[in-house]
Design an enzyme around this catalytic site. Sequence first.
Site, PDB file in Angstrom:
ATOM      1  N   GLY A 223     -15.226   0.297   0.775  1.00  0.00           N
ATOM      2  CA  GLY A 223     -15.469  -0.714   1.773  1.00  0.00           C
ATOM      3  C   GLY A 223     -15.514  -0.058   3.211  1.00  0.00           C
ATOM      4  O   GLY A 223     -14.342   0.855   3.277  1.00  0.00           O
TER       5      GLY A 223
ATOM      6  N   ARG B  93     -20.198   1.687  -3.407  1.00  0.00           N
ATOM      7  CA  ARG B  93     -19.087   1.827  -4.996  1.00  0.00           C
ATOM      8  C   ARG B  93     -20.104   2.641  -5.634  1.00  0.00           C
ATOM      9  O   ARG B  93     -20.782   1.809  -6.154  1.00  0.00           O
ATOM     10  CB  ARG B  93     -18.536   0.778  -5.063  1.00  0.00           C
ATOM     11  CG  ARG B  93     -17.792  -0.059  -3.724  1.00  0.00           C
ATOM     12  CD  ARG B  93     -16.824  -1.220  -4.131  1.00  0.00           C
ATOM     13  NE  ARG B  93     -16.713  -2.035  -3.090  1.00  0.00           N
ATOM     14  CZ  ARG B  93     -15.719  -2.175  -2.290  1.00  0.00           C
ATOM     15  NH1 ARG B  93     -14.714  -1.139  -2.419  1.00  0.00           N
ATOM     16  NH2 ARG B  93     -15.365  -2.942  -1.143  1.00  0.00           N
TER      17      ARG B  93
ATOM     18  N   ASP C 112      -8.365   3.538  -1.959  1.00  0.00           N
ATOM     19  CA  ASP C 112      -7.881   4.202  -3.398  1.00  0.00           C
ATOM     20  C   ASP C 112      -8.955   4.286  -4.376  1.00  0.00           C
ATOM     21  O   ASP C 112      -8.958   5.269  -5.118  1.00  0.00           O
ATOM     22  CB  ASP C 112      -6.889   3.151  -3.904  1.00  0.00           C
ATOM     23  CG  ASP C 112      -7.292   1.781  -3.915  1.00  0.00           C
ATOM     24  OD1 ASP C 112      -8.420   1.414  -3.665  1.00  0.00           O
ATOM     25  OD2 ASP C 112      -6.536   1.015  -4.865  1.00  0.00           O
TER      26      ASP C 112
ATOM     27  N   THR D 139      -9.194   2.003   5.294  1.00  0.00           N
ATOM     28  CA  THR D 139      -9.373   0.656   4.671  1.00  0.00           C
ATOM     29  C   THR D 139      -8.625  -0.535   5.697  1.00  0.00           C
ATOM     30  O   THR D 139      -7.571  -0.169   6.207  1.00  0.00           O
ATOM     31  CB  THR D 139      -8.909   0.609   3.425  1.00  0.00           C
ATOM     32  OG1 THR D 139      -8.610  -0.687   2.967  1.00  0.00           O
ATOM     33  CG2 THR D 139      -7.267   1.042   3.224  1.00  0.00           C
TER      34      THR D 139
ATOM     35  N   ASP E 143      -7.230  -2.774   4.523  1.00  0.00           N
ATOM     36  CA  ASP E 143      -6.052  -3.631   3.764  1.00  0.00           C
ATOM     37  C   ASP E 143      -4.872  -3.001   3.789  1.00  0.00           C
ATOM     38  O   ASP E 143      -3.748  -3.474   3.626  1.00  0.00           O
ATOM     39  CB  ASP E 143      -6.614  -3.273   2.134  1.00  0.00           C
ATOM     40  CG  ASP E 143      -7.765  -4.014   1.853  1.00  0.00           C
ATOM     41  OD1 ASP E 143      -8.203  -4.965   2.475  1.00  0.00           O
ATOM     42  OD2 ASP E 143      -8.264  -3.554   0.728  1.00  0.00           O
TER      43      ASP E 143
ATOM     44  N   ASP F 296      -3.380  -0.576   2.358  1.00  0.00           N
ATOM     45  CA  ASP F 296      -2.650  -0.684   1.094  1.00  0.00           C
ATOM     46  C   ASP F 296      -2.403   0.829   0.443  1.00  0.00           C
ATOM     47  O   ASP F 296      -2.238   0.925  -0.880  1.00  0.00           O
ATOM     48  CB  ASP F 296      -3.283  -1.414  -0.045  1.00  0.00           C
ATOM     49  CG  ASP F 296      -4.651  -1.154  -0.309  1.00  0.00           C
ATOM     50  OD1 ASP F 296      -5.321  -0.331   0.415  1.00  0.00           O
ATOM     51  OD2 ASP F 296      -5.293  -1.592  -1.307  1.00  0.00           O
TER      52      ASP F 296
ATOM     53  N   ARG G  23      -7.555  -7.692  -0.533  1.00  0.00           N
ATOM     54  CA  ARG G  23      -7.522  -7.317  -2.117  1.00  0.00           C
ATOM     55  C   ARG G  23      -5.981  -7.773  -2.598  1.00  0.00           C
ATOM     56  O   ARG G  23      -5.663  -8.892  -2.731  1.00  0.00           O
ATOM     57  CB  ARG G  23      -7.801  -5.883  -2.441  1.00  0.00           C
ATOM     58  CG  ARG G  23      -8.239  -5.629  -3.763  1.00  0.00           C
ATOM     59  CD  ARG G  23      -8.780  -4.295  -4.196  1.00  0.00           C
ATOM     60  NE  ARG G  23      -9.282  -3.465  -2.974  1.00  0.00           N
ATOM     61  CZ  ARG G  23     -10.420  -2.917  -3.199  1.00  0.00           C
ATOM     62  NH1 ARG G  23     -11.553  -3.303  -3.981  1.00  0.00           N
ATOM     63  NH2 ARG G  23     -11.088  -2.177  -2.271  1.00  0.00           N
TER      64      ARG G  23
END
Length: 326
Positions: free
Chosen positions: A14, A75, A106, A129, A131, A133, A175
């Site tokens: 992303g 992706r 990731d 990202t 996120d 994360d 996510r």
Amino acid sequence: MYQVKCIGMLTSGGDAPGMNAAIRAVTRAAIYNGIKVKAIYRGYKGLITGEIKEFQTQNVSNIIQQGGTILKTARCMEFLTEEGRKLAFETLQKEGIDALVVLGGDGTFTGARIFSQEFNIPVVGVPCTIDNDLYGTDYTIGYNTALNTIMEAVDKIRDTANSHERLFFIEVMGRDAGFLALNSAVASGAEAAIIPEIQTEVDQLEELIQRGFRKSKNSSIVIVAESDATGGAIGVAERLKKEHPEYDARVTILGHIQRGGSPTASDRVLASRLGAAAIDALLDEQRSVMVGVVNDEVVYVPFNKAIKHEKDVNESLLDVLKVLSI
Ligand code: F6P
């Protein structure tokens, strides 16, 4: 000691605001250190098909402020296969690329780790990202911009929520991580946040209802992190309506608006710093690491750790939300 002569650089997974600032930093730091830069288009797909162009400093002019990625992203399922990675390695040999810098999250680093081991190629990751994360870095590039985008959107929704004296469930991305939801809830003065890490949905909503939050307030906002487990904002709203049909609740899903836009100053600084750090890492002979920042210092985190270890959200922010939403 072997000195890297030519790097390949790609963005994958992303997109995130600040990716272009990182591309600029990687390119210019490499050239500054006498290293050639080959830009690979469309992530690992371009590595397999050989969609590559050599970059000079001018190729990254005027992009620090642009959202998205000038290299495009994808992706790529083929890179998950041995055959795909073999083709990718053949491209590297053909192009004379002796190390890779990969910008992503990731999924990107999982592929990078396997590739680096299989073909003994140095690979350095730059965490991009929205996120936030990835373990081993306090912040990822794109997170701060997305957080501000959410905050501005919630401010607008608050206007209409106020006028109609309504309850809104607003779904944000992340996510399986609640960083965006929890921090945007605090930043926008929301009444509650429902995040995947902590099973508090029923408690939080019931508590709000007990407090009679619609009675004492003109509007109420609950930020909900996207999640299969809760069904996101739609799932939460449906459950509330079943129990409490008296609530005039509405749902807004912010969606991909969170991924676009010009990066904030904070993301541009982080991207510039980490892009340059990726080249330092290669000069320091690092082979399979992500660069990150912890307590404002640059760190190298092995891909294994960055991917596998879950980064904890700051749960005390839930208490702050509760206290401040009376
Ligand atoms: O990882 C970034 C992210 O925006 C997540 O928050 C979200 O779950 C996912 O990507 C959406 O992916 P796509 O754009 O492929 O639908």
